[in-house]
Design an enzyme around this catalytic site. Structure first.
Site, mmCIF file in Angstrom:
data_model
loop_
_atom_site.group_PDB
_atom_site.id
_atom_site.type_symbol
_atom_site.label_atom_id
_atom_site.label_comp_id
_atom_site.label_asym_id
_atom_site.label_seq_id
_atom_site.Cartn_x
_atom_site.Cartn_y
_atom_site.Cartn_z
ATOM 1 C CB SER A 109 3.947 5.260 -10.378
ATOM 2 O OG SER A 109 2.530 5.861 -9.752
ATOM 3 C CE LYS A 110 -0.629 4.552 -6.742
ATOM 4 N NZ LYS A 110 -0.474 3.548 -5.624
ATOM 5 C CB SER B 37 -4.714 4.795 -8.477
ATOM 6 O OG SER B 37 -5.273 6.327 -8.694
ATOM 7 C CE1 TYR C 240 -0.436 8.231 -6.710
ATOM 8 C CE2 TYR C 240 -2.098 8.533 -8.174
ATOM 9 C CZ TYR C 240 -1.836 8.129 -7.000
ATOM 10 O OH TYR C 240 -2.762 7.363 -6.092
ATOM 11 C CG ASN D 214 -1.688 1.165 1.560
ATOM 12 O OD1 ASN D 214 -2.528 1.540 0.720
ATOM 13 N ND2 ASN D 214 -1.202 2.016 2.537
#
Length: 257
Positions: free
Chosen positions: A164-165, A148, A161, A95
């Site tokens: 990465s997700k 996400s 971001y 997480n």
């Protein structure tokens, strides 16, 4: 089939456990009988929250380890610390992560690398370490990655971001295919905008909150407890035949409004 969540005698390692979704997931597993190993780089928050949980659930069910999972040596010591505490890992909640916002034409390489390092690279090597040390020898294990909404749809000013997700989502699928033979399931949750410290600046912007609330069919942002239930499902015996899956938890945001 027992349709109750039952994590008695299960050891759960949760990274990024001192706040937000990680902290809520910690409480949820403890409520359902698990022993939880909390890992977080924020020593102050980790100590405060773990002490509160120990008072509620018992000293022998809550363990806190300060760990920056981007550091390979600290990751390596996690397994040693868990074993030294007499514990075992049956479930990994991958997480830990960070948020980052910048227009792509101004994105700096050091910021890009920092986001990818924590949100993707460290997530993979944490999963690899726990799989090698615990899951493969015992021929079973469950991994739930925090992905996400940004991993499945474009979000302006969030290119690092989102990358990465998106990587986490594909990593989830690849590991699910490769590790099924070891009795390991790998799934991910994809929250939308959740009221956590990760988006503190956004939450202080009334116009942003008003727009996102209006844009979401359920007319509110998510709370950490909206995500914890799906994490528990993927980690439970009820999801024994589910692997490589991702569930979107966004109040209908990605479905249109």
């Amino acid at each position: 089939m027992n349709y109750n969540f039952d994590f008695e005698n299960k050891g759960v390692l949760i990274t990024g456990a001192a706040s937000g979704i990680g902290l809520e997931a910690t409480a949820a597993f403890l409520q359902n009988g698990a022993t939880v190993f909390m890992a977080d780089y924020n020593e102050k928050a980790l100590c405060e929250k773990s002490e509160e949980l120990k008072k509620q659930y018992g000293e022998n069910r809550v363990y806190a380890f300060v760990c920056d999972i981007t550091d390979s040596e600290q990751r390596a010591r996690l397994s040693e610390k868990i074993r030294s505490a007499g514990g075992n890992v049956d479930i990994l909640i991958n997480n830990a992560g960070m948020s980052h916002s910048a227009y792509s034409i101004y994105e700096k390489q050091e910021d890009w690398e920092r986001v990818i390092s924590l949100n993707l690279t460290a997530q993979f090597f944490t999963a690899q370490k726990i799989a090698n040390d615990f899951f493969i020898p015992q021929k079973k294990g469950k991994i739930v990655n925090t992905c996400s909404l940004s991993g499945i749809m474009g979000i302006p000013t969030a290119v690092a971001y989102s990358a990465s997700k998106g990587g986490i989502m594909q990593m989830t699928k690849s590991l699910a295919c490769e590790w099924a033979r070891f009795g390991i399931t790998v799934n991910s949750v994809c929250p939308g905008f959740v009221e956590t410290p990760l988006i503190k600046d956004n939450l202080e912007n009334e116009k942003w909150v008003s727009y996102m609330t209006m844009r979401t069919p359920m007319r509110r942002l998510a709370r950490p407890d909206d995500v914890a239930g799906s994490i528990l499902f993927f980690a439970s015996h009820m999801a024994d035949y589910v692997t490589g899956a991702s569930v979107v938890i966004d109040g209908g945001f990605s479905s249109g409004s």
